[in-house]
Design a protein around this motif. Structure first.
Motif, PDB file in Angstrom:
ATOM      1  N   GLY A  16       0.814  -1.206   0.000  1.00 43.43           N
ATOM      2  CA  GLY A  16       0.000   0.000   0.000  1.00 43.43           C
ATOM      3  C   GLY A  16       0.848   1.256   0.000  1.00 43.43           C
ATOM      4  N   ALA A  17       1.923   1.265   0.783  1.00 39.77           N
ATOM      5  CA  ALA A  17       2.824   2.416   0.800  1.00 39.77           C
ATOM      6  C   ALA A  17       3.505   2.603  -0.550  1.00 39.77           C
ATOM      7  N   MET A  18       3.824   1.496  -1.212  1.00 35.02           N
ATOM      8  CA  MET A  18       4.506   1.577  -2.500  1.00 35.02           C
ATOM      9  C   MET A  18       3.585   2.043  -3.622  1.00 35.02           C
ATOM     10  N   PHE A  19       2.274   1.915  -3.446  1.00 30.62           N
ATOM     11  CA  PHE A  19       1.359   2.292  -4.526  1.00 30.62           C
ATOM     12  C   PHE A  19       0.369   3.380  -4.142  1.00 30.62           C
ATOM     13  N   GLY A  20       0.503   3.952  -2.968  1.00 29.20           N
ATOM     14  CA  GLY A  20      -0.308   5.102  -2.621  1.00 29.20           C
ATOM     15  C   GLY A  20      -1.800   4.832  -2.719  1.00 29.20           C
ATOM     16  N   VAL A  21      -2.507   5.617  -3.541  1.00 36.35           N
ATOM     17  CA  VAL A  21      -3.968   5.534  -3.618  1.00 36.35           C
ATOM     18  C   VAL A  21      -4.467   4.411  -4.535  1.00 36.35           C
ATOM     19  N   VAL A  22      -3.559   3.701  -5.189  1.00 32.83           N
ATOM     20  CA  VAL A  22      -3.982   2.630  -6.091  1.00 32.83           C
ATOM     21  C   VAL A  22      -4.488   1.447  -5.264  1.00 32.83           C
ATOM     22  N   LYS A  24      -5.337  -2.242  -3.818  1.00 31.67           N
ATOM     23  CA  LYS A  24      -4.566  -3.474  -3.799  1.00 31.67           C
ATOM     24  C   LYS A  24      -5.025  -4.456  -4.875  1.00 31.67           C
ATOM     25  N   THR A  25      -6.313  -4.491  -5.171  1.00 31.27           N
ATOM     26  CA  THR A  25      -6.807  -5.411  -6.199  1.00 31.27           C
ATOM     27  C   THR A  25      -6.164  -5.152  -7.550  1.00 31.27           C
ATOM     28  N   ILE A  26      -5.660  -3.946  -7.756  1.00 32.63           N
ATOM     29  CA  ILE A  26      -4.982  -3.612  -9.017  1.00 32.63           C
ATOM     30  C   ILE A  26      -3.485  -3.884  -8.919  1.00 32.63           C
ATOM     31  N   TRP A  27      -2.807  -3.288  -7.886  1.00 29.45           N
ATOM     32  CA  TRP A  27      -1.350  -3.437  -7.846  1.00 29.45           C
ATOM     33  C   TRP A  27      -0.905  -4.851  -7.505  1.00 29.45           C
ATOM     34  N   ASN A  28      -1.778  -5.633  -6.883  1.00 27.60           N
ATOM     35  CA  ASN A  28      -1.418  -7.007  -6.511  1.00 27.60           C
ATOM     36  C   ASN A  28      -1.222  -7.900  -7.733  1.00 27.60           C
ATOM     37  N   ARG A  29      -1.744  -7.475  -8.893  1.00 27.37           N
ATOM     38  CA  ARG A  29      -1.576  -8.266 -10.120  1.00 27.37           C
ATOM     39  C   ARG A  29      -0.123  -8.246 -10.595  1.00 27.37           C
ATOM     40  N   THR A  30       0.538  -7.111 -10.453  1.00 26.05           N
ATOM     41  CA  THR A  30       1.918  -6.990 -10.914  1.00 26.05           C
ATOM     42  C   THR A  30       2.931  -7.179  -9.792  1.00 26.05           C
ATOM     43  N   ASN A  31       2.532  -6.869  -8.564  1.00 26.30           N
ATOM     44  CA  ASN A  31       3.426  -6.941  -7.409  1.00 26.30           C
ATOM     45  C   ASN A  31       2.719  -7.702  -6.287  1.00 26.30           C
ATOM     46  N   PRO A  32       2.607  -9.031  -6.422  1.00 24.80           N
ATOM     47  CA  PRO A  32       1.826  -9.806  -5.453  1.00 24.80           C
ATOM     48  C   PRO A  32       2.367  -9.692  -4.030  1.00 24.80           C
ATOM     49  N   ALA A  33       1.453  -9.484  -3.089  1.00 26.97           N
ATOM     50  CA  ALA A  33       1.818  -9.306  -1.690  1.00 26.97           C
ATOM     51  C   ALA A  33       1.724 -10.617  -0.932  1.00 26.97           C
ATOM     52  N   ASP A  34       2.495 -10.711   0.161  1.00 26.30           N
ATOM     53  CA  ASP A  34       2.376 -11.875   1.031  1.00 26.30           C
ATOM     54  C   ASP A  34       1.250 -11.629   2.043  1.00 26.30           C
ATOM     55  N   SER A  35       1.136 -12.496   3.014  1.00 23.38           N
ATOM     56  CA  SER A  35       0.032 -12.405   3.974  1.00 23.38           C
ATOM     57  C   SER A  35       0.108 -11.161   4.850  1.00 23.38           C
ATOM     58  N   ASN A  36       1.273 -10.529   4.899  1.00 25.47           N
ATOM     59  CA  ASN A  36       1.445  -9.301   5.673  1.00 25.47           C
ATOM     60  C   ASN A  36       1.380  -8.044   4.805  1.00 25.47           C
ATOM     61  N   ASN A  37       0.928  -8.222   3.572  1.00 23.20           N
ATOM     62  CA  ASN A  37       0.777  -7.109   2.624  1.00 23.20           C
ATOM     63  C   ASN A  37       2.119  -6.581   2.122  1.00 23.20           C
ATOM     64  N   LEU A  38       3.175  -7.375   2.248  1.00 19.04           N
ATOM     65  CA  LEU A  38       4.506  -6.950   1.847  1.00 19.04           C
ATOM     66  C   LEU A  38       4.831  -7.452   0.434  1.00 19.04           C
ATOM     67  N   ILE A  39       5.531  -6.618  -0.334  1.00 20.34           N
ATOM     68  CA  ILE A  39       5.935  -6.993  -1.687  1.00 20.34           C
ATOM     69  C   ILE A  39       7.455  -7.048  -1.789  1.00 20.34           C
ATOM     70  N   PRO A 221       1.907   2.877 -15.113  1.00 25.04           N
ATOM     71  CA  PRO A 221       0.775   3.796 -15.344  1.00 25.04           C
ATOM     72  C   PRO A 221       0.985   5.123 -14.619  1.00 25.04           C
ATOM     73  N   LEU A 222       0.633   6.197 -15.272  1.00 25.18           N
ATOM     74  CA  LEU A 222       0.986   7.531 -14.802  1.00 25.18           C
ATOM     75  C   LEU A 222       0.571   7.822 -13.358  1.00 25.18           C
ATOM     76  N   PRO A 223      -0.656   7.497 -12.922  1.00 24.38           N
ATOM     77  CA  PRO A 223      -1.049   7.854 -11.552  1.00 24.38           C
ATOM     78  C   PRO A 223      -0.442   6.963 -10.470  1.00 24.38           C
ATOM     79  N   TYR A 224       0.283   5.909 -10.851  1.00 26.39           N
ATOM     80  CA  TYR A 224       0.789   4.948  -9.875  1.00 26.39           C
ATOM     81  C   TYR A 224       2.115   5.450  -9.311  1.00 26.39           C
ATOM     82  N   VAL A 225       2.030   6.317  -8.324  1.00 27.84           N
ATOM     83  CA  VAL A 225       3.224   6.838  -7.655  1.00 27.84           C
ATOM     84  C   VAL A 225       3.191   6.387  -6.203  1.00 27.84           C
ATOM     85  N   THR A 226       4.339   6.321  -5.592  1.00 32.07           N
ATOM     86  CA  THR A 226       4.415   5.754  -4.252  1.00 32.07           C
ATOM     87  C   THR A 226       3.864   6.716  -3.198  1.00 32.07           C
ATOM     88  N   GLY A 227       3.442   6.132  -2.091  1.00 36.71           N
ATOM     89  CA  GLY A 227       3.019   6.935  -0.950  1.00 36.71           C
ATOM     90  C   GLY A 227       4.171   7.667  -0.294  1.00 36.71           C
TER      91      GLY A 227
END
Length: 286
Positions: A16-22, A24-39, A221-227
């Motif tokens: 979530g911190a790495m993708f800001g307002v994007v 998780k259902t979207i960013w998890n496709r390219t950067n799958p998270a573990d059970s602790n939401n870590l990528i 994608p342009l709006p995908y900036v980090t938190g």
């Protein structure tokens, strides 16, 4: 000239911190998270062998912080800066220049080590000049509250105290600024003040070391900036300029933080600029 990828060690960050307002259902496709939401995150540095100069771009987290500190970042794998240098036939004492894209701890922590007695700090590359820029140095040594936890004085001040600190010339108008180190620099202010993106002419290709302007493939994608970005709207503008140029000029983008996609190219699509091809370092830096 020869280029070598240097793996300074892998870690994990909150998706979530790495993708800001994007979502998780979207960013998890390219950067799958573990059970602790870590990528998965890499610290993939770059070594430039050019004549009698051996230039290291970024140094990873280093190893001098406490176990508690590293516990926040879930280190994984067996890569290290020294091991990677050795595999390429080099030693840290061979390095003539250390170039930091910016002074956040995951980019410059390896610049400074404990001394043998662990009573004080010393520069890790005793024969090297250390390069940043004056604007960013001022920003990092007088940090704002948002970035204070990323600018650790033990990573930064010993560079100056050692007498090895040097400043890259101030940016001029235009996309590309030629530097004292023989490569161009794109200055970007969205993530932090005057982050420097090296652009290296190599065997007919332009290799761009993307640092935190484009951390992973998932951030194309342009709006995908980090938190973590201090000026997210400016980050979007800078990405727009850079990625359009990267498509037009067929730049090869060297991704410092993408653990699984080292080098990429981009293309225009109906949805905007998107991934074209992924390359291993061996394919491009041969």
């Amino acid at each position: 000239m020869n280029l070598y990828p240097i793996e300074a060690g892998n870690f994990k960050l909150d998706g979530g911190a790495m993708f800001g307002v994007v979502p998780k259902t979207i960013w998890n496709r390219t950067n799958p998270a573990d059970s602790n939401n870590l990528i998965d995150i890499a610290a993939r540095c770059l070594l430039i062998e050019d004549g009698d100069r051996l230039i290291l771009i970024d140094t990873g987290m280093g190893n001098k912080q406490s176990d508690k500190f590293f516990g926040y970042y879930h280190l994984w794998g067996d890569a290290s800066l020294d091991k990677s240098l050795q595999e390429k036939g080099f030693h840290r004492d061979d390095i003539t220049d250390v170039f930091t894209t910016h002074l956040h701890f995951d980019h410059c922590g390896g610049c400074v080590n404990w001394n043998k007695e662990r009573t004080s700090y010393e520069i890790a590359f005793k024969n090297a000049k250390y390069w940043t820029n004056e604007n960013h140095w001022e920003w990092a040594t007088k940090p704002n509250a948002r970035e204070k936890a990323s600018f650790l004085k033990e990573n930064i001040l010993p560079m100056q105290e050692s007498g090895h600190l040097h400043f890259i010339s101030k940016p001029k108008n235009g996309f590309l600024n030629e530097s004292e180190l023989g490569f161009g620099i794109f200055f970007a202010d969205g993530h932090t003040e005057k982050q420097m993106i090296p652009m290296i002419n190599y065997k007919g290709k332009t290799i761009c070391f993307m640092a935190d302007l484009l951390p992973t493939v998932g951030h194309i994608p342009l709006p995908y900036v980090t938190g973590y970005d201090t000026r997210p709207l400016l980050s979007m503008d800078e990405k727009d300029i850079f990625l359009k140029t990267a498509v037009d000029q067929n730049y090869y983008l060297f991704l410092e933080h993408d653990a699984h996609n080292p080098i990429i190219t981009l293309q225009n699509t109906e949805k905007g600029i998107r991934l074209k091809e992924v390359f291993s370092c061996e394919e491009i830096l041969k």
